[in-house]
Scaffold this active site. Structure first.
Site, PDB file in Angstrom:
ATOM      1  N   TYR A 123       0.782  -1.235   0.000  1.00 28.83           N
ATOM      2  CA  TYR A 123       0.000   0.000   0.000  1.00 28.83           C
ATOM      3  C   TYR A 123       0.814   1.285   0.000  1.00 28.83           C
ATOM      4  O   TYR A 123       0.254   2.370  -0.196  1.00 28.83           O
ATOM      5  CB  TYR A 123      -0.980  -0.011   1.174  1.00 28.83           C
ATOM      6  CG  TYR A 123      -2.072  -1.045   0.966  1.00 28.83           C
ATOM      7  CD1 TYR A 123      -3.155  -0.774   0.149  1.00 28.83           C
ATOM      8  CD2 TYR A 123      -1.985  -2.306   1.544  1.00 28.83           C
ATOM      9  CE1 TYR A 123      -4.137  -1.724  -0.083  1.00 28.83           C
ATOM     10  CE2 TYR A 123      -2.966  -3.268   1.325  1.00 28.83           C
ATOM     11  CZ  TYR A 123      -4.039  -2.967   0.508  1.00 28.83           C
ATOM     12  OH  TYR A 123      -5.006  -3.911   0.273  1.00 28.83           O
ATOM     13  N   PHE A 404     -10.097  -4.622  11.438  1.00 26.73           N
ATOM     14  CA  PHE A 404     -11.282  -4.292  10.635  1.00 26.73           C
ATOM     15  C   PHE A 404     -11.034  -4.705   9.197  1.00 26.73           C
ATOM     16  O   PHE A 404      -9.925  -5.006   8.815  1.00 26.73           O
ATOM     17  CB  PHE A 404     -11.660  -2.807  10.729  1.00 26.73           C
ATOM     18  CG  PHE A 404     -10.547  -1.843  10.467  1.00 26.73           C
ATOM     19  CD1 PHE A 404     -10.170  -1.516   9.169  1.00 26.73           C
ATOM     20  CD2 PHE A 404      -9.852  -1.252  11.512  1.00 26.73           C
ATOM     21  CE1 PHE A 404      -9.145  -0.611   8.925  1.00 26.73           C
ATOM     22  CE2 PHE A 404      -8.842  -0.351  11.279  1.00 26.73           C
ATOM     23  CZ  PHE A 404      -8.471  -0.029   9.990  1.00 26.73           C
TER      24      PHE A 404
END
Length: 404
Positions: A123, A404
């Site tokens: 990322y 999450f």
């Protein structure tokens, strides 16, 4: 293979989204658990890449708030369930997803995004910076505390799920608001977090709840018997305490449970207080890994959402390949109270860096000075780097204890 297209999803594509997620992670149970997330996950906030009519890539988001240095609350896009189906990789699918998602976040006025990376090399190229770290701790049963540790003498009790969640919902918001990196929670996210399906449980037992008047711990026992006797592990899912004394009491409780060989916490802070409370800290098995990766979607709004540890007046010259609205020179000015403004300027840049480096320093988990030693931050004006680095610094390491 047809031409690829990227777009936001419709509500009726919820199941297809989880199908892509499940396929990408080679885990059929992920699709089976989609029901648990219906109250917190909206397909309309997700994006997909399509090869003709087939969804081959997907990326979702949850809308929450994150505590940033100050402490202060900042809207957050918690990016989740990012994946590309096997057989469709190396075609630019993830790049299309990230570009589409970041554009939508900008249009929706979301200043900051964060995610956990399945692979640490992915990322950074999309402007995410490694903004926090986490410790995997294994503390042996009965580990002794230093005599200086003050343990709240009030009783820690085991209670049932409903009673524990009612107490936790009342205590958690104030504690979360004081700790950088912690997230806000809706009722739906509480249920998803303590989900007790066979898929979520794995090889540990159902969650148990230990409650103190000023804190609580959620943990799951893992049964283990050896030729020498019981050697259970207690896997801490969450430990929340409003005072240092309650924190010590909860740890003391967990460390003194019978049948247990060690207490394991895989999402502890890197400066977790228990490490400094033990007579023999070397007895703790500790591994440090990357935690939250943060993306500054709207640089000016993100910088003004947090507070600063020292006054500063500095011009950043920022590169941002994916979000061109962030590119250029920004003047950050913070006063003695920590409040800041971030505005575009024609003044010469005093510090040059990519947006990913600025994101890495955003929560205070990495200093700008340390990033300069890696070559990712370049000082153009003598003295600017040290002043900015001190302004971004925090007293405690940022930490997010939930996935999450």
């Amino acid at each position: 293979m047809g031409e690829l297209s990227a777009r936001g999803l419709r509500a009726d594509e919820y199941d297809d989204f989880f199908g892509v997620f499940s396929a990408a992670f080679l885990d059929d149970s992920l699709a089976a658990s989609s029901e648990a997330y219906e109250d917190v996950f909206r397909a309309e906030f997700a994006h997909g890449v399509f090869d003709g009519d087939e969804m081959i890539g997907a990326a979702g988001r949850l809308e929450q708030e994150i505590t940033v240095p100050g402490p202060a609350q900042c809207p957050l896009a918690a990016i989740t369930a990012v994946g590309v189906k096997p057989g469709h990789r190396r075609r630019g699918v993830l790049t299309s997803l990230m570009r589409e998602q970041l554009g939508a976040l900008h249009d929706d006025g979301m200043p900051v995004a964060a995610l956990y990376a399945s692979e640490a090399g992915i990322y950074g190229r999309f402007g995410y910076g490694l903004a926090s770290f986490e410790s995997h701790l294994a503390v042996p049963r009965g580990a002794a505390f230093l005599s200086t540790v003050e343990v709240d003498g009030r009783r820690v009790r085991e209670v049932g799920r409903e009673q524990a969640l009612e107490f936790a919902r009342s205590l958690y918001p104030a504690v979360a608001a004081a700790n950088p990196g912690w997230l806000s929670r809706s009722d739906g996210s509480w249920e998803a977090r303590v989900l007790d399906s066979p898929n979520a449980r794995g090889d540990v037992s159902a969650p148990r709840f230990a409650v103190h008047p000023d804190g609580y711990a959620i943990y799951r026992p893992k049964r283990e018997w050896t030729s020498r006797g019981p050697a259970y592990q207690l896997h801490v899912a969450e430990l929340v305490a409003a005072t240092p004394q309650a924190y010590a009491a909860l740890w003391r409780y967990l460390l003194d449970i019978d049948l247990v060989a060690e207490v394991v916490w895989r999402k502890a802070a890197i400066d977790e207080p228990v490490l400094g409370m033990l007579v023999n800290p070397r007895a703790v098995d500790r591994e440090v890994l990357d935690g939250l990766w943060v993306r500054l979607v709207d640089l000016d709004r993100a910088l003004m959402a947090r507070r600063y540890a020292a006054p500063v007046d500095v011009v950043f010259d920022v590169t941002d390949r994916f979000c061109p609205w962030n590119e250029g020179r920004w003047r950050l000015r913070a006063d003695g109270a920590g409040s800041a403004t971030a505005t575009r300027t024609e003044n010469a840049g005093e510090i040059s860096l990519d947006v990913a480096a600025l994101a890495a320093a955003y929560l205070g988990g990495t200093t700008l000075a340390a990033l300069a030693r890696t070559g990712r931050v370049v000082e153009r004006e003598p003295g600017a780097l040290l002043a900015a680095s001190r302004a971004f610094a925090t007293d405690f390491a940022p930490h997010c204890q939930e996935g999450f």
